[in-house]
Design a protein around this motif. Sequence first.
Motif, PDB file in Angstrom:
ATOM      1  N   ILE A   1       4.020   5.662  -5.308  1.00 23.88           N
ATOM      2  CA  ILE A   1       4.024   4.825  -4.109  1.00 23.88           C
ATOM      3  C   ILE A   1       4.269   5.715  -2.903  1.00 23.88           C
ATOM      4  CG2 ILE A   1       5.138   2.898  -2.926  1.00 23.88           C
ATOM      5  CD1 ILE A   1       5.990   1.894  -5.747  1.00 23.88           C
ATOM      6  N   HIS A   2       3.277   5.781  -2.000  1.00 23.15           N
ATOM      7  CA  HIS A   2       3.395   6.588  -0.789  1.00 23.15           C
ATOM      8  C   HIS A   2       4.384   5.931   0.164  1.00 23.15           C
ATOM      9  CE1 HIS A   2       2.356   9.144   2.557  1.00 23.15           C
ATOM     10  NE2 HIS A   2       2.172   8.061   3.293  1.00 23.15           N
TER      11      HIS A   2
ATOM     12  N   MET B   1       1.558  -7.938   0.217  1.00 25.45           N
ATOM     13  CA  MET B   1       2.088  -7.068  -0.821  1.00 25.45           C
ATOM     14  C   MET B   1       1.957  -7.795  -2.159  1.00 25.45           C
ATOM     15  SD  MET B   1       5.812  -5.163  -1.032  1.00 25.45           S
ATOM     16  CE  MET B   1       5.902  -4.958   0.706  1.00 25.45           C
ATOM     17  N   SER B   2       1.502  -7.099  -3.157  1.00 29.82           N
ATOM     18  CA  SER B   2       1.304  -7.719  -4.458  1.00 29.82           C
ATOM     19  C   SER B   2       2.621  -7.830  -5.217  1.00 29.82           C
ATOM     20  CB  SER B   2       0.313  -6.900  -5.285  1.00 29.82           C
ATOM     21  OG  SER B   2       0.913  -5.687  -5.700  1.00 29.82           O
ATOM     22  N   ASP B   3       2.654  -8.753  -6.168  1.00 26.91           N
ATOM     23  CA  ASP B   3       3.843  -8.909  -7.010  1.00 26.91           C
ATOM     24  C   ASP B   3       4.124  -7.628  -7.796  1.00 26.91           C
ATOM     25  OD1 ASP B   3       4.216 -11.493  -6.133  1.00 26.91           O
ATOM     26  OD2 ASP B   3       3.267 -12.415  -7.873  1.00 26.91           O
ATOM     27  N   GLU B   4       3.065  -6.953  -8.225  1.00 33.04           N
ATOM     28  CA  GLU B   4       3.227  -5.721  -8.998  1.00 33.04           C
ATOM     29  C   GLU B   4       3.889  -4.633  -8.151  1.00 33.04           C
ATOM     30  OE1 GLU B   4       0.493  -2.332 -11.200  1.00 33.04           O
ATOM     31  OE2 GLU B   4      -0.396  -4.287 -10.734  1.00 33.04           O
ATOM     32  N   LEU B   5       3.442  -4.488  -6.913  1.00 33.20           N
ATOM     33  CA  LEU B   5       4.033  -3.496  -6.018  1.00 33.20           C
ATOM     34  C   LEU B   5       5.489  -3.851  -5.715  1.00 33.20           C
ATOM     35  CD1 LEU B   5       3.849  -0.982  -4.269  1.00 33.20           C
ATOM     36  CD2 LEU B   5       2.854  -2.414  -2.460  1.00 33.20           C
ATOM     37  N   THR B   6       5.744  -5.125  -5.481  1.00 34.79           N
ATOM     38  CA  THR B   6       7.107  -5.576  -5.219  1.00 34.79           C
ATOM     39  C   THR B   6       8.017  -5.227  -6.387  1.00 34.79           C
ATOM     40  OG1 THR B   6       6.313  -7.384  -3.832  1.00 34.79           O
ATOM     41  CG2 THR B   6       8.544  -7.582  -4.699  1.00 34.79           C
ATOM     42  N   GLU B   7       7.560  -5.475  -7.598  1.00 37.07           N
ATOM     43  CA  GLU B   7       8.346  -5.150  -8.790  1.00 37.07           C
ATOM     44  C   GLU B   7       8.616  -3.653  -8.886  1.00 37.07           C
ATOM     45  OE1 GLU B   7       6.783  -6.837 -12.379  1.00 37.07           O
ATOM     46  OE2 GLU B   7       6.614  -8.822 -11.478  1.00 37.07           O
ATOM     47  N   LYS B   8       7.631  -2.827  -8.551  1.00 35.69           N
ATOM     48  CA  LYS B   8       7.815  -1.379  -8.599  1.00 35.69           C
ATOM     49  C   LYS B   8       8.863  -0.925  -7.577  1.00 35.69           C
ATOM     50  CE  LYS B   8       3.256   0.059 -10.227  1.00 35.69           C
ATOM     51  NZ  LYS B   8       2.046   0.834  -9.894  1.00 35.69           N
TER      52      LYS B   8
END
Length: 54
Positions: A42-43, A1-8
Amino acid sequence: MSDELTEKIIGAAIEVHRILGPGLLETIYEEALCHELGLRGIHTSRARLIPRCG
């Protein structure tokens, strides 16, 4: 999981809690979080039962 996705995801969870506040049933937060994640592109997939092995 990317940092960007985690932040979202964390941002969406904080937003839901900020709007709804504490003390509601988990299912209410789950519904709201799925909606908020959808708004953010985000699905998601809801919790599912996993069959027992054996």
